[in-house]
Write an enzyme that holds these catalytic residues in place. Sequence first.
Site, PDB file in Angstrom:
ATOM      1  N   HIS A 545       0.815  -1.213   0.000  1.00  0.00           N
ATOM      2  CA  HIS A 545       0.000   0.000   0.000  1.00  0.00           C
ATOM      3  C   HIS A 545       0.851   1.267   0.000  1.00  0.00           C
ATOM      4  CE1 HIS A 545      -3.428  -2.465   2.101  1.00  0.00           C
ATOM      5  NE2 HIS A 545      -3.376  -2.673   0.805  1.00  0.00           N
ATOM      6  N   HIS A 590      -7.270  -0.255   3.516  1.00  0.00           N
ATOM      7  CA  HIS A 590      -6.765  -0.597   2.194  1.00  0.00           C
ATOM      8  C   HIS A 590      -7.071   0.594   1.287  1.00  0.00           C
ATOM      9  CE1 HIS A 590      -5.987  -5.080   2.651  1.00  0.00           C
ATOM     10  NE2 HIS A 590      -6.381  -4.658   3.849  1.00  0.00           N
TER      11      HIS A 590
END
Length: 614
Positions: A545, A590
């Site tokens: 990420h 996320h």
Amino acid sequence: MGSKFSLEDLFTLTLATIFVVQVLPQARAALFTDPSTLPNHKEYDYIIVGAGPSGSVLASRLTEEARTNVLLIEAGPNDAGQLSLEVPFLASQLQPNMQFDWNYTTVPQAGLGGRTVPYSRGRVLGGSTNFMIYTRGSKDDFDNYAALTGDDGWSWDALQPYFSKLENLVPPVDGHDTSGEILPKIHGTSGPLKISLPGAPLPSNSRVIQATQELRSEFPFNVDMSSGDPLGIGWSSGTFGGGARVSASVAYLQPVLGRRNLDILVNTTVTKLIQTGTKDGQPVFRRVLFAQSGSAPIFALKARIEVILAAGAINTPQLLMLSGIGPVQVLRSLGIKPILDLPDVGQHLADHPLVTNQFGVAQSSDDIIDNISRNATFASALLEQWLIERQGIMTLDGQTQIGWLRIPTNDSAFNGAPDPSAGRLSPHYELFVVPGFMSSRGTPAPTTGFFNTFLTALVTPTSRGSVTLASVDPFATPIVDPNFLSTPFDIAAMRFAVRSAVRFASAPAWRGFLTGPAAGFAEVDTDDDDSVDAWVRAQASTIFHPVSTARMGKCGDARGAVVNPDLTVKGARGLRIVDASVLPLIPAAHPQAAIYVFAERAADLIKSRTGSYK
């Protein structure tokens, strides 16, 4: 990560069956695989670099206006007809070192004992949305973005219409009653991006939910984490529908490939941005150079209005620096002529470190992943069920429930360190369970025994890294340094998260199901700080990420940020960035939902300013 069933084992079905899937339409008039075949008569208003969740949104939304011509350039291939991209459960097969991946590797990480880490980024139409987990994040995260940029348009409340616009909540593929698993009224139902709840059960499902009742003070149940308050444990929604993965390409590009004002060029890398003039003392960047390899011909095109970088948190700063935009001293050291001094290009890289913690299971049937990897017949049957019925385990992305949790304010993790979260609604760490052996370090699965793995990720890291150039060669891999676990808070927070997983696994709900810590995790004394810290540093990698390498800041301040609140590059004209690199801080979630919603709003910002740059 760890146990990976072989695609060769799964592809033992008859060629006829596989062929049915692979002969999906793969070519339309708007999709080009060779730069030399682009129409030489067309002038593009916008050239978009990168076809991930931001570039795909922009290409689709900007071409809603019939008079706006857009060229979207993607370094990777077309995604249509690729079985491994369609089957949700095969997501873990897509990285690292696969054909749809940039296949980066970090520099040695001091916080991980000098280990390097494979660093996957999507290189395909649709980009980096492989694991499909869809979580909006907390209200506090977005309100913090608004405060940091001075633009209330990035606040939680202001973005709600865009979340509704992009989402299409669809029933789970098995048609089960989702009452008590999601709040349909807070989701959009007519947007391009299908989101859904898991459509097949995992053996651990009832145990997870029961544990939230038994340990509700620490692990409360949360019916829908997209409400702005994600704290607790609940059912995980994902970007899939009808049993298949829904990437940015599937949602935003494939439905509009027939538009005459949208051209898409794949297998082509943008190598440099070229200054095309000066406006009010600022350099104008509207021309791009692109090629298919280091030895292939170089092509050039000029955008009439803007070039938009949507290449992601690694490739966007790389391209900026190759073009003379970035820290002057770094550019000069490589022999690149500086055009625009932006010291923060490539800086402030943040990512979520991940640690896997293995437990044994009493019944072999409760370990799905290892049964698939060890039994080709079982694996093939599951894939055949997906091919024929779009049902079963292959419709999942590997997990069905997820937790977002905070560390108590009196914990020692905060000794000498302020709380790095955006507010009381933002979690510090993530917890979820997968049915089998997984290893964040990439340790091969044992050939015997059966497992469930509890994954813990730090979602408010304080460590910051960088992306910089290794070479002036645009096809050379950049230097990626996430600088994982380099602060006392980060290692203390990961220690807390690992112990939290152990506490959750000790709930009465797991009796008769789990047999206790297993594999390497069985050797960890979780009561001893040094033992847990050693485990964390030896096992940690990433959940992929990366953000903030071209981050957004307030207007007028060229220090500390790269883009303005409207995502235009500071000190430049004709150039905008819309991707994960612009997020001012890493979201405690996320990031794909945040990137989608940023792109949706950015499309409106661009439309409203069309023609403002001449």
